[in-house]
Design a protein around this motif. Structure first.
Motif, PDB file in Angstrom:
ATOM      1  N   PRO A 331      20.009  44.278  35.139  1.00 28.60           N
ATOM      2  CA  PRO A 331      20.730  45.092  36.124  1.00 28.60           C
ATOM      3  C   PRO A 331      21.764  46.001  35.447  1.00 28.60           C
ATOM      4  CG  PRO A 331      20.860  42.722  36.611  1.00 28.60           C
ATOM      5  CD  PRO A 331      20.367  42.858  35.220  1.00 28.60           C
ATOM      6  N   VAL A 332      22.394  46.839  36.254  1.00 25.49           N
ATOM      7  CA  VAL A 332      23.500  47.672  35.786  1.00 25.49           C
ATOM      8  C   VAL A 332      24.669  46.777  35.366  1.00 25.49           C
ATOM      9  CG1 VAL A 332      25.195  49.431  36.446  1.00 25.49           C
ATOM     10  CG2 VAL A 332      22.838  49.574  37.290  1.00 25.49           C
ATOM     11  N   THR A 333      25.252  47.082  34.214  1.00 25.92           N
ATOM     12  CA  THR A 333      26.491  46.404  33.809  1.00 25.92           C
ATOM     13  C   THR A 333      27.623  47.056  34.595  1.00 25.92           C
ATOM     14  OG1 THR A 333      25.567  46.031  31.611  1.00 25.92           O
ATOM     15  CG2 THR A 333      27.946  45.760  31.859  1.00 25.92           C
ATOM     16  N   TYR A 334      28.123  46.315  35.581  1.00 23.34           N
ATOM     17  CA  TYR A 334      28.970  46.914  36.623  1.00 23.34           C
ATOM     18  C   TYR A 334      30.357  46.287  36.615  1.00 23.34           C
ATOM     19  CZ  TYR A 334      30.345  48.667  41.231  1.00 23.34           C
ATOM     20  OH  TYR A 334      30.998  49.290  42.269  1.00 23.34           O
ATOM     21  N   ASN A 335      31.349  47.105  36.311  1.00 20.56           N
ATOM     22  CA  ASN A 335      32.736  46.651  36.330  1.00 20.56           C
ATOM     23  C   ASN A 335      33.289  46.736  37.749  1.00 20.56           C
ATOM     24  OD1 ASN A 335      32.884  46.100  33.581  1.00 20.56           O
ATOM     25  ND2 ASN A 335      33.540  48.160  33.062  1.00 20.56           N
ATOM     26  N   ASP A 336      33.566  45.600  38.334  1.00 19.14           N
ATOM     27  CA  ASP A 336      34.086  45.545  39.691  1.00 19.14           C
ATOM     28  C   ASP A 336      35.341  46.417  39.803  1.00 19.14           C
ATOM     29  OD1 ASP A 336      36.155  43.989  41.638  1.00 19.14           O
ATOM     30  OD2 ASP A 336      34.095  43.770  42.366  1.00 19.14           O
ATOM     31  N   PRO A 337      35.325  47.460  40.644  1.00 18.17           N
ATOM     32  CA  PRO A 337      36.457  48.395  40.695  1.00 18.17           C
ATOM     33  C   PRO A 337      37.778  47.731  41.052  1.00 18.17           C
ATOM     34  CG  PRO A 337      34.545  49.375  41.750  1.00 18.17           C
ATOM     35  CD  PRO A 337      34.195  47.940  41.487  1.00 18.17           C
ATOM     36  N   ALA A 338      37.768  46.800  42.029  1.00 19.29           N
ATOM     37  CA  ALA A 338      39.011  46.132  42.423  1.00 19.29           C
ATOM     38  C   ALA A 338      39.559  45.300  41.271  1.00 19.29           C
ATOM     39  CB  ALA A 338      38.767  45.260  43.652  1.00 19.29           C
ATOM     40  N   LEU A 339      38.670  44.610  40.566  1.00 16.32           N
ATOM     41  CA  LEU A 339      39.106  43.799  39.425  1.00 16.32           C
ATOM     42  C   LEU A 339      39.624  44.697  38.303  1.00 16.32           C
ATOM     43  CD1 LEU A 339      39.326  41.001  38.083  1.00 16.32           C
ATOM     44  CD2 LEU A 339      36.977  41.323  37.260  1.00 16.32           C
ATOM     45  N   MET A 340      38.977  45.834  38.083  1.00 14.71           N
ATOM     46  CA  MET A 340      39.439  46.756  37.049  1.00 14.71           C
ATOM     47  C   MET A 340      40.837  47.269  37.375  1.00 14.71           C
ATOM     48  SD  MET A 340      39.000  48.277  34.189  1.00 14.71           S
ATOM     49  CE  MET A 340      37.269  48.218  33.734  1.00 14.71           C
ATOM     50  N   ASN A 341      41.058  47.638  38.622  1.00 10.08           N
ATOM     51  CA  ASN A 341      42.392  48.099  39.013  1.00 10.08           C
ATOM     52  C   ASN A 341      43.437  47.012  38.784  1.00 10.08           C
ATOM     53  OD1 ASN A 341      41.552  50.653  39.798  1.00 10.08           O
ATOM     54  ND2 ASN A 341      41.165  50.037  41.920  1.00 10.08           N
ATOM     55  N   LYS A 342      43.045  45.799  39.062  1.00  3.46           N
ATOM     56  CA  LYS A 342      43.974  44.666  38.934  1.00  3.46           C
ATOM     57  C   LYS A 342      44.325  44.393  37.480  1.00  3.46           C
ATOM     58  CE  LYS A 342      44.318  39.792  40.380  1.00  3.46           C
ATOM     59  NZ  LYS A 342      43.615  38.701  41.124  1.00  3.46           N
ATOM     60  N   MET A 343      43.331  44.500  36.595  1.00  4.42           N
ATOM     61  CA  MET A 343      43.540  44.101  35.201  1.00  4.42           C
ATOM     62  C   MET A 343      43.835  45.272  34.268  1.00  4.42           C
ATOM     63  SD  MET A 343      43.266  40.987  35.887  1.00  4.42           S
ATOM     64  CE  MET A 343      43.840  40.537  34.246  1.00  4.42           C
ATOM     65  N   LEU A 344      43.760  46.503  34.765  1.00  6.10           N
ATOM     66  CA  LEU A 344      43.990  47.648  33.896  1.00  6.10           C
ATOM     67  C   LEU A 344      45.381  47.641  33.256  1.00  6.10           C
ATOM     68  CD1 LEU A 344      42.578  50.087  32.752  1.00  6.10           C
ATOM     69  CD2 LEU A 344      43.314  51.414  34.740  1.00  6.10           C
ATOM     70  N   PRO A 345      46.445  47.246  33.969  1.00  2.00           N
ATOM     71  CA  PRO A 345      47.751  47.159  33.300  1.00  2.00           C
ATOM     72  C   PRO A 345      47.736  46.187  32.113  1.00  2.00           C
ATOM     73  CG  PRO A 345      48.035  47.140  35.681  1.00  2.00           C
ATOM     74  CD  PRO A 345      46.567  46.999  35.431  1.00  2.00           C
ATOM     75  N   THR A 346      46.984  45.106  32.243  1.00  3.64           N
ATOM     76  CA  THR A 346      46.868  44.145  31.137  1.00  3.64           C
ATOM     77  C   THR A 346      46.178  44.791  29.941  1.00  3.64           C
ATOM     78  OG1 THR A 346      46.778  42.251  32.635  1.00  3.64           O
ATOM     79  CG2 THR A 346      45.880  41.943  30.427  1.00  3.64           C
ATOM     80  N   ILE A 347      45.069  45.475  30.195  1.00  2.00           N
ATOM     81  CA  ILE A 347      44.333  46.128  29.111  1.00  2.00           C
ATOM     82  C   ILE A 347      45.203  47.190  28.453  1.00  2.00           C
ATOM     83  CG2 ILE A 347      42.257  47.428  28.528  1.00  2.00           C
ATOM     84  CD1 ILE A 347      41.002  46.226  31.121  1.00  2.00           C
ATOM     85  N   ARG A 348      45.943  47.923  29.276  1.00  2.00           N
ATOM     86  CA  ARG A 348      46.839  48.962  28.759  1.00  2.00           C
ATOM     87  C   ARG A 348      47.907  48.346  27.852  1.00  2.00           C
ATOM     88  NH1 ARG A 348      47.777  51.155  33.183  1.00  2.00           N
ATOM     89  NH2 ARG A 348      46.418  52.978  32.934  1.00  2.00           N
ATOM     90  N   ARG A 349      48.463  47.231  28.267  1.00  2.00           N
ATOM     91  CA  ARG A 349      49.491  46.579  27.458  1.00  2.00           C
ATOM     92  C   ARG A 349      48.907  46.032  26.162  1.00  2.00           C
ATOM     93  NH1 ARG A 349      50.369  42.212  30.230  1.00  2.00           N
ATOM     94  NH2 ARG A 349      49.629  40.726  28.664  1.00  2.00           N
ATOM     95  N   SER A 350      47.695  45.478  26.230  1.00  2.00           N
ATOM     96  CA  SER A 350      47.069  44.895  25.043  1.00  2.00           C
ATOM     97  C   SER A 350      46.754  45.956  24.001  1.00  2.00           C
ATOM     98  CB  SER A 350      45.775  44.170  25.435  1.00  2.00           C
ATOM     99  OG  SER A 350      46.037  43.033  26.223  1.00  2.00           O
TER     100      SER A 350
END
Length: 429
Positions: A331-350
């Motif tokens: 299937p498509v490797t699909y990044n859940d948009p709501a989860l991405m919004n939630k965790m993007l600050p973490t990724i940005r900080r890392s």
């Protein structure tokens, strides 16, 4: 501002800063081990569904961390559970384990000289896609998270997956089998990443929604009537039928999909038919692959393929049989948009703001997508290209000169650790 709330907010901020500092220090401390593990895996690669020694090495290490370890998952996979003893979510972290039938041409002290068996032939084996770094980074995250058990709420499931590159002919393997064996049961979220030889060290790339394509191999067998090449009117020519079909299949993307919304590829990779210049054969075989970036485009291509194969064959008085999918399908490797919004600050900080990039989807495929069909998940790319190497000069994945700057693995270890800690903290509030 209420003084009590101000004091509480300040305490939380200080706690978060202290935690981040602790992770940073622990990543630095484990880096030499991560490099050591990566070099071991690189020097001893194993092909899909044959990752026996790799699995033993990983399992032994995880048992040394006093984790609950299960081996033999989906054949050669390893799954370990870290239980904090406190209520909370279960976070799955995944790394793939298999190498490729590629001969390494890099001049490294730890280069691969391994010979394996693929499709009945003796072949050289190499970690030519970075799975050696994926395993090492996940082992590093397992070490840090185990040492930080007191800061966890819930469980962490470390998933070391075999056969991401595809099981050998006639076998099953990979993420799909892990799912069928229950690896994603009672899991709340899954995180994974892939090293990139063409992306600068320290950079993390992300995307909302589809980040890698669905893959659907196919086969078309066209049956006609054989004749002498000098008398084509006596034939039902499968070669000219194949030519008509190949050209028409390209119009599925160019004339039927909404190109501004739907990225897709239909590729014919092999044609087999005939053996002499003056004989029109009775049969031609086409083999190819479909890549799509959303489910609606995928379903449209499926329908259009069947329609065109049937009617073009009929128009040429031939018969045709379409097998779709052929042997495997992701299937498509699909990044859940709501989860991405939630965790993007973490990724940005890392990664740091300057090292975070939103990217377009790619038409490569990943069976991590099977995990994302079960629970929300994120899949990221982590840079492994030396900063002094130009992007267009970096050796590509799946090639003999594939190369990774090992300093890039620190970012991957940190991202996996931070995502786990922050998701648990958010879920526990």
């Amino acid at each position: 501002m209420n003084k009590t709330l101000f004091t509480l907010g300040l305490a939380l901020l200080c706690s978060s800063g202290t935690l981040a500092q602790s992770v940073e220090q622990r990543v630095d401390a484990v880096e030499s081990d991560v490099i050591k593990w990566r070099r071991h895996f690189h020097q001893h690669p194993e092909l899909s569904n044959r990752e026996y020694q790799t699995a033993e090495y990983i399992a032994a290490y995880l048992r040394g961390l006093n984790l609950q370890v299960t081996t033999g998952v989906a054949g050669t996979g390893v799954v370990a559970i870290l239980d904090s003893g406190k209520p909370g979510p279960t976070v799955a972290l995944r790394a793939d384990m298999d190498g490729l039938p590629v001969k390494e041409l890099n001049d490294l002290a730890f280069k691969s000289e391994v010979i394996g068996e693929f499709n009945g032939n003796q072949v050289p084996v190499m970690h030519a896609c970075g799975h050696d770094t994926h395993m090492a980074m996940l082992m590093g995250a397992a070490k840090i998270l185990t040492d930080m058990r007191a800061q966890l709420n819930g469980k962490v499931k470390f998933v070391f997956q075999p056969a991401e590159e595809g099981a050998p002919p006639g076998e099953k393997g990979g993420a799909e089998i892990m799912v069928k064996e229950g690896v994603m049961q009672n899991v709340d979220v899954v995180f994974g990443l892939h090293i990139s030889s063409g992306t600068d060290v320290g950079v993390v790339e992300y995307r909302h929604g589809g980040i890698m394509a669905a893959v659907d191999p196919f086969k078309i067998v066209i049956k006609g009537k054989q004749s002498h090449g000098a008398y084509p009117w006596l034939s039902v020519d499968p070669i000219t039928t194949a030519a008509q079909m190949i050209l028409s299949l390209q119009t599925i993307v160019s004339r039927e999909l909404t190109l501004i919304d739907d990225g897709a590829v239909v590729t014919i990779g092999a044609i087999h038919g005939g053996n002499r210049s003056n004989i029109i054969p009775s049969e031609v075989e086409l083999v190819g692959t479909i890549r799509t970036l959303n489910d609606s485009a995928r379903q449209h291509v499926y329908e259009a393929m069947a329609r065109k194969v049937e009617h073009i064959a009929a128009s040429m008085r031939a018969e045709a049989e379409l097998t779709l999918p052929l042997d495997y399908s992701y299937p498509v490797t699909y990044n859940d948009p709501a989860l991405m919004n939630k965790m993007l600050p973490t990724i940005r900080r890392s990664a740091g703001e300057q090292n975070l990039r939103e990217v377009k989807a790619v038409t490569g495929a990943e069976d991590f997508s099977f995990f994302q069909q079960e629970v929300p998940g994120l899949y990221l790319f982590v840079g492994g290209k030396p900063l002094d190497t130009k992007a267009d000069e970096a050796p590509d994945h799946h090639t003999p000169y594939f190369y990774i700057d090992e300093s890039g693995m620190k970012t991957g270890v940190k991202v996996l650790t931070d995502l786990t800690l922050d998701y648990m903290q958010m879920a526990s509030k």
